[in-house]
Design a protein around this motif. Structure first.
Motif, short mmCIF file in Angstrom:
data_model
loop_
_atom_site.label_atom_id
_atom_site.label_comp_id
_atom_site.label_asym_id
_atom_site.label_seq_id
_atom_site.Cartn_x
_atom_site.Cartn_y
_atom_site.Cartn_z
N CYS A 68 -87.43 -9.01 14.15
CA CYS A 68 -87.07 -8.42 15.26
C CYS A 68 -88.31 -7.57 15.59
CB CYS A 68 -86.04 -7.41 14.79
SG CYS A 68 -84.61 -8.15 14.08
N ILE A 69 -88.30 -6.90 16.61
CA ILE A 69 -89.61 -6.46 17.44
C ILE A 69 -89.71 -4.93 16.65
CG2 ILE A 69 -88.30 -5.46 19.33
CD1 ILE A 69 -91.75 -6.68 19.53
N HIS A 70 -88.49 -4.64 16.13
CA HIS A 70 -88.96 -3.13 15.67
C HIS A 70 -89.57 -3.24 14.36
CE1 HIS A 70 -84.59 -4.38 15.03
NE2 HIS A 70 -84.94 -4.34 13.96
N TYR A 71 -89.58 -4.36 13.70
CA TYR A 71 -90.32 -4.55 12.34
C TYR A 71 -91.86 -5.07 12.71
CZ TYR A 71 -85.63 -4.95 10.32
OH TYR A 71 -84.43 -5.12 10.06
N LEU A 72 -92.39 -5.18 13.79
CA LEU A 72 -93.53 -5.21 14.29
C LEU A 72 -94.07 -4.18 14.86
CD1 LEU A 72 -92.96 -9.00 16.00
CD2 LEU A 72 -94.09 -8.51 13.64
N VAL A 73 -93.41 -3.17 15.14
CA VAL A 73 -93.92 -1.95 16.01
C VAL A 73 -93.89 -0.74 15.41
CG1 VAL A 73 -94.24 -3.22 18.38
CG2 VAL A 73 -92.32 -1.70 17.68
N LEU A 74 -92.73 -0.56 14.67
CA LEU A 74 -92.19 0.51 14.00
C LEU A 74 -92.32 0.56 12.56
CD1 LEU A 74 -88.70 1.39 15.81
CD2 LEU A 74 -91.18 2.22 16.59
N ASP A 75 -92.54 1.91 12.01
CA ASP A 75 -92.66 1.91 10.36
C ASP A 75 -91.81 3.23 9.84
OD1 ASP A 75 -94.66 4.22 9.52
OD2 ASP A 75 -95.96 2.89 11.16
N GLU A 76 -91.62 3.05 8.51
CA GLU A 76 -90.74 4.25 7.86
C GLU A 76 -91.53 5.54 8.04
OE1 GLU A 76 -88.02 4.39 3.88
OE2 GLU A 76 -90.41 3.63 3.88
N ASP A 77 -92.92 5.42 7.66
CA ASP A 77 -93.43 6.68 7.26
C ASP A 77 -93.65 7.42 8.73
OD1 ASP A 77 -93.53 6.13 4.58
OD2 ASP A 77 -95.60 5.15 4.97
N ASN A 78 -94.02 6.97 9.78
CA ASN A 78 -94.02 7.56 11.04
C ASN A 78 -92.70 7.54 11.70
OD1 ASN A 78 -97.19 8.02 11.03
ND2 ASN A 78 -97.24 5.58 10.79
N ASP A 79 -92.21 6.70 11.93
CA ASP A 79 -91.07 6.68 12.85
C ASP A 79 -89.67 6.88 12.48
OD1 ASP A 79 -92.73 5.59 15.32
OD2 ASP A 79 -93.08 3.96 13.83
N VAL A 80 -89.49 6.48 11.19
CA VAL A 80 -88.08 7.11 10.43
C VAL A 80 -88.18 8.62 10.38
CG1 VAL A 80 -86.32 6.67 8.80
CG2 VAL A 80 -87.73 4.61 9.74
N ALA A 81 -89.26 8.96 9.90
CA ALA A 81 -89.56 10.22 9.35
C ALA A 81 -89.28 11.14 10.60
CB ALA A 81 -91.10 10.62 8.91
N ARG A 82 -89.86 10.77 11.87
CA ARG A 82 -89.74 11.31 13.06
C ARG A 82 -88.47 11.34 14.01
NH1 ARG A 82 -91.01 8.96 18.26
NH2 ARG A 82 -91.82 7.39 17.09
N LEU A 83 -87.95 9.98 13.75
CA LEU A 83 -86.68 9.87 14.64
C LEU A 83 -85.40 10.01 13.84
CD1 LEU A 83 -87.98 6.56 16.42
CD2 LEU A 83 -87.52 9.02 17.32
#
Length: 454
Positions: A262-277
């Motif tokens: 899925c495209i999110h596994y190619l552009v988003l990550d846990e440390d930066n994006d999940v922590a933020r969102l």
């Protein structure tokens, strides 16, 4: 004198043709070439912009939340994102697509709303066993979706190992693909209990409750079941690099195994994006640390990723805003930015846009047995064409008239490619700003006659 001619940089799964052209007649591609172009009644000259095949998004959930999106909005977003065919999942809220009648009903209802073409996955209700699979295939299903994890006992049920094997045997006889959600039920439930006991409720809770091992254990089961039954075995999303290595190992052994990023596994990550969102980035399986993202990109460059999809679902924001991470709905929208996201990442990594043509068009068409009419820029196929021009911009769903929700995990993200136009069977459905296609313009697309169903 052709009906329609596109001029620009033509992108196929195997090459990038500068100063290229694509000729269209009767809604289908007649020929393509380079240099001096043949005459046509209408010419679309896009300079050095990319002429790409319309994308096939293999994983869309148009009806996961009753009264929310439906096909009238999902296919609007698709057209704006250069997606000309969606394959919709069978887990509709209150309506499991587990019989031929249900699939035909969904096809009729979607046909009244869809602005681009659509295919439909089928599934089973566990109490029915595999008995409906032949009839669902005859009704036009593009494949069969199962899950090793029970998200909901009615809407999204777990299929236990013995029943999954029986289903794979039945699907193998149809010649279609079996796609499976890959998380080990017992491990995930044990980890959810452990996280709950620990008192962790913030963004960390989701990843802790669904470890990478839960994915790879399930993938081993899926691929072994495919190997034992002769069924085409497809993992519908994988967030860890180890899973792609597993798929490739089975493929080297001669088994028909495929895997989806899925495209999110190619552009988003846990440390930066999940922590933020927080809840806005809750997805099953979870987003992983940046090292896993880079590992998946290594597999993509090596050819070990079969297709890329969105796993699109437009939950209302109320379903994604609980401070307790585990209480949020799982999934994110993305149809309208699928091509821009993938092209941007490819260009940043100095990878050819041909990867996009292969991962978003050619391979999905093969997966669903649609290659006679869909899947790439080739003579005889539908003139499903997407134009992408290089432009730096920031994505803001709140300013788009083409999406239902005003939130997205990609909001504010800088992109280097924008969709300048989308054509479905030679008819323009998006002009770069506005979706032009009316509801009902899309067609129900079925596989070319699967084996065993003649």
């Amino acid at each position: 004198m052709h009906d329609l001619l596109f001029k620009g940089c033509v992108v196929t799964a195997g090459s990038v043709i500068e100063n290229g052209w694509v000729a269209v007649d009767g809604g289908r591609i007649s020929r393509l070439g380079q240099g001096d172009a043949p005459p046509a009644r209408h010419v679309e000259d896009h300079g050095d912009a990319l002429i790409l095949p319309g994308a096939i998004d293999a994983q869309v959930h148009s009806r996961s939340q009753k009264g929310q999106e439906d096909f009238v909005w999902s296919t609007r977003a698709a057209a704006a994102g250069g997606v000309t065919t969606i394959a919709d999942m069978p887990y509709d809220d209150g309506f499991l697509v587990c019989t031929a009648d249900n699939l035909r009903q969904k096809a009729r209802e979607a046909g009244e709303q869809a602005r681009v073409d659509f295919a439909l996955w089928g599934t089973i209700a566990p109490d029915d066993g595999a008995r409906h699979i032949p009839d669902i295939a005859r009704a036009g299903a593009c494949g069969f979706k199962f899950s090793t994890f029970g998200t909901d006992p009615v809407r999204f049920p777990r299929i236990p190992p013995d029943l999954l094997a029986a289903c794979f045997e039945a699907v193998a006889k149809t010649g279609l693909v079996a796609g499976v959600h890959n998380e080990d039920d017992e491990m995930v439930r044990a980890r959810i209990e452990a996280v709950t006991r620990s008192g962790i409720t913030d963004w960390r809770a989701h990843g802790l409750s669904r470890p990478a091992l839960a994915e790879t254990l399930a993938m081993a089961q899926i691929y072994e079941t495919g190997a034992a039954t002769g069924c085409s075995a497809h993992v519908v999303h994988c967030s860890v690099a180890r899973g792609y290595a597993l798929c490739e190992a089975y493929r080297r052994q001669g088994f028909d195994t495929t895997v989806e990023a899925c495209i999110h596994y190619l552009v988003l990550d846990e440390d930066n994006d999940v922590a933020r969102l927080g809840g806005r980035a809750k997805i099953n399986p979870p987003l992983r640390p940046r090292a896993e993202v880079e590992g998946i990109w290594n597999h993509l460059a090596a050819g070990n990723v079969t297709i890329v999809s969105t796993d699109h679902v437009s939950w209302s924001l109320a379903r994604k805003s609980d401070p307790n991470m585990l209480k949020n709905a799982s999934g994110v929208p993305g149809l309208d930015v699928l091509y821009p996201l993938l092209l941007t990442e490819l260009s940043r990594r100095n990878l050819s846009p041909s990867h996009a043509a292969r991962l978003l068009a050619d391979n999905p068409a093969r997966l669903f047995r649609l290659s006679a009419g869909k899947g790439g820029l080739a003579p005889g196929r539908d003139a499903d064409i997407t134009i992408a021009r290089r432009e730096t911009w920031r994505y803001d769903p709140a300013k788009s008239e083409n999406v239902l929700t005003d939130w997205s995990p990609y909001a504010g993200r800088e992109l280097n490619w924008r969709i300048a136009g989308t054509w479905l069977r030679g008819q323009q459905v998006f002009d770069g700003q506005t979706v032009l296609a009316a509801p009902g313009a899309g067609r129900f697309i079925c596989p070319e006659q699967p084996s065993g169903l003649q």
